[in-house]
Motif scaffolding. Sequence first.
Motif, PDB file in Angstrom:
ATOM      1  N   HIS A  34       0.827  -1.214   0.000  1.00  0.00           N
ATOM      2  CA  HIS A  34       0.000   0.000   0.000  1.00  0.00           C
ATOM      3  C   HIS A  34       0.856   1.256   0.000  1.00  0.00           C
ATOM      4  O   HIS A  34       0.558   2.232  -0.714  1.00  0.00           O
ATOM      5  CB  HIS A  34      -0.921  -0.004   1.223  1.00  0.00           C
ATOM      6  CG  HIS A  34      -1.750   1.230   1.349  1.00  0.00           C
ATOM      7  ND1 HIS A  34      -2.833   1.489   0.533  1.00  0.00           N
ATOM      8  CD2 HIS A  34      -1.656   2.292   2.182  1.00  0.00           C
ATOM      9  CE1 HIS A  34      -3.365   2.653   0.860  1.00  0.00           C
ATOM     10  NE2 HIS A  34      -2.676   3.162   1.865  1.00  0.00           N
ATOM     11  N   TYR A 245      -5.406  -4.795  -3.540  1.00  0.00           N
ATOM     12  CA  TYR A 245      -6.756  -5.260  -3.212  1.00  0.00           C
ATOM     13  C   TYR A 245      -6.811  -6.762  -2.975  1.00  0.00           C
ATOM     14  O   TYR A 245      -7.895  -7.315  -2.773  1.00  0.00           O
ATOM     15  CB  TYR A 245      -7.733  -4.876  -4.327  1.00  0.00           C
ATOM     16  CG  TYR A 245      -7.874  -3.383  -4.497  1.00  0.00           C
ATOM     17  CD1 TYR A 245      -8.671  -2.636  -3.634  1.00  0.00           C
ATOM     18  CD2 TYR A 245      -7.185  -2.708  -5.492  1.00  0.00           C
ATOM     19  CE1 TYR A 245      -8.784  -1.260  -3.776  1.00  0.00           C
ATOM     20  CE2 TYR A 245      -7.297  -1.332  -5.649  1.00  0.00           C
ATOM     21  CZ  TYR A 245      -8.104  -0.617  -4.786  1.00  0.00           C
ATOM     22  OH  TYR A 245      -8.209   0.744  -4.923  1.00  0.00           O
ATOM     23  N   PHE A 247      -6.153  -9.728  -0.514  1.00  0.00           N
ATOM     24  CA  PHE A 247      -5.865  -9.960   0.890  1.00  0.00           C
ATOM     25  C   PHE A 247      -4.772 -11.010   1.083  1.00  0.00           C
ATOM     26  O   PHE A 247      -4.067 -11.002   2.078  1.00  0.00           O
ATOM     27  CB  PHE A 247      -7.137 -10.404   1.628  1.00  0.00           C
ATOM     28  CG  PHE A 247      -8.047  -9.262   1.978  1.00  0.00           C
ATOM     29  CD1 PHE A 247      -7.536  -8.113   2.572  1.00  0.00           C
ATOM     30  CD2 PHE A 247      -9.395  -9.320   1.722  1.00  0.00           C
ATOM     31  CE1 PHE A 247      -8.358  -7.046   2.899  1.00  0.00           C
ATOM     32  CE2 PHE A 247     -10.231  -8.261   2.048  1.00  0.00           C
ATOM     33  CZ  PHE A 247      -9.711  -7.120   2.637  1.00  0.00           C
ATOM     34  N   THR A 322     -13.298  -6.698  10.753  1.00  0.00           N
ATOM     35  CA  THR A 322     -12.993  -7.237   9.428  1.00  0.00           C
ATOM     36  C   THR A 322     -11.481  -7.379   9.269  1.00  0.00           C
ATOM     37  O   THR A 322     -10.701  -6.833  10.045  1.00  0.00           O
ATOM     38  CB  THR A 322     -13.534  -6.328   8.309  1.00  0.00           C
ATOM     39  OG1 THR A 322     -12.858  -5.058   8.372  1.00  0.00           O
ATOM     40  CG2 THR A 322     -15.031  -6.120   8.439  1.00  0.00           C
ATOM     41  N   SER A 324      -9.706  -6.119   6.851  1.00  0.00           N
ATOM     42  CA  SER A 324      -9.134  -4.819   6.470  1.00  0.00           C
ATOM     43  C   SER A 324      -8.898  -3.940   7.694  1.00  0.00           C
ATOM     44  O   SER A 324      -7.914  -3.185   7.749  1.00  0.00           O
ATOM     45  CB  SER A 324     -10.057  -4.108   5.480  1.00  0.00           C
ATOM     46  OG  SER A 324     -11.333  -3.894   6.051  1.00  0.00           O
ATOM     47  N   ASP A 325      -9.766  -4.048   8.711  1.00  0.00           N
ATOM     48  CA  ASP A 325      -9.557  -3.296   9.953  1.00  0.00           C
ATOM     49  C   ASP A 325      -8.312  -3.791  10.679  1.00  0.00           C
ATOM     50  O   ASP A 325      -7.573  -3.001  11.271  1.00  0.00           O
ATOM     51  CB  ASP A 325     -10.773  -3.425  10.866  1.00  0.00           C
ATOM     52  CG  ASP A 325     -11.991  -2.697  10.312  1.00  0.00           C
ATOM     53  OD1 ASP A 325     -11.809  -1.598   9.771  1.00  0.00           O
ATOM     54  OD2 ASP A 325     -13.101  -3.236  10.397  1.00  0.00           O
ATOM     55  N   ASP A 328      -5.323  -2.347   8.879  1.00  0.00           N
ATOM     56  CA  ASP A 328      -5.172  -0.932   9.216  1.00  0.00           C
ATOM     57  C   ASP A 328      -4.602  -0.758  10.627  1.00  0.00           C
ATOM     58  O   ASP A 328      -3.792   0.145  10.865  1.00  0.00           O
ATOM     59  CB  ASP A 328      -6.520  -0.217   9.108  1.00  0.00           C
ATOM     60  CG  ASP A 328      -6.975  -0.062   7.667  1.00  0.00           C
ATOM     61  OD1 ASP A 328      -6.114  -0.147   6.766  1.00  0.00           O
ATOM     62  OD2 ASP A 328      -8.191   0.116   7.440  1.00  0.00           O
TER      63      ASP A 328
END
Length: 379
Positions: A34, A245, A247, A322, A324-325, A328
């Motif tokens: 990212h 994108y 995972f 999730t 993605s959380d 992050d």
Amino acid sequence: MIKDGHISPNQLIAIFFILVMAKEMDPAILVLIHWGHSAADLLLMISQLGIIALMTILLPLFKDPSKNLIDHIAETFGPILGTIFGMMLFIPLLMDVSMSVTFDSEQIRSVFLPTTPVAVTLFVCILAMIIPVYYGVEVLGRANLIVFGMLFGILIVWDMLTLKSCSIHNLPPILGPGIPTLLQSGVLHVGFLGEFIDYLMLRPYVRSYTSYRRSFYIVAFATLIIGMIRLAIVQMKFPYPTDDYLFFPFMEAVKLIYFGRYIQHVEAVYAVIWLVVALARLGLMMYLLALMAASIARAHNYRRFAPSIAALIFYGALIPPTLSDAIDFKDVVLSQKMQPVYGGVVVLLALVKYFQLFKQWRAKKKTKVPSTSHAKPDY
């Protein structure tokens, strides 16, 4: 000092090779993709060289084989500050392991158990983590030599097999977001491979300091080179921003292998070996957490801390709603905001230790008796 046997330098190399490379095979690697864009391999190089430089400063302070990192902190700063600073290292590591369990359990569910409840998958993962802790470091060292061979073999074989799917045209721009941005992001993510700091926790288990130091540089630069190559291969398969994108980028890359109608799902072999490696890594991290907790508490039996740590990891892994959380949280909180916390502790330890050594050197120099062999007699 906690006495739990000894391991060879080769076993120590295997342990940390698995810790680093298995981390680069789960969704945590998306943090580098990212921020590094098409130059994720260069971002990995900058971040890992930063942690190698820090370890180069710290290693000369660990010649004494009777003390680990927490022992040095307690000796240097006293029992109260030593406990506080020890907790400042323990808590980020605990949260990082919880996120790793989230990453790996989600990958296990997507590949093997898509309809299994999350809590069940987490329970099985943590059970596989806690059992190796009770066997001790010697068993872990021998077992991880076997896992190391499996991991190294699968990395070489499958990356070679997927080269036919690579395209050099997917790499531009080579420098991704640019050199200034890469340098800034590299400094922010020096703690991405903060596991290397835990290398200092295993100092009492290697007899020779020379072998201990040499094994660090071998595993640090070997994982750096292999990690950069693997990231470059993934980038040549899935150019940015497509790979940002995915995972499970390495799992998706292996799915491109196809041998024909009789051997269609060869990626299943990769998935099974990845599962063994992932569980081995989580077991090692659980051992390091138990060892660190026992050292902070000045206890000799680290095993009694394992059940409590396992419960904390279980509930910590359930916090992100999730995947993605969780990524992050790993990126923003652990790799950026908390980096000054645990990084500041080890930097402060290095400054104080070197200052003490300098004072000892000056005192020794002042008290040195001059030679009087050529002095004239006093009548």
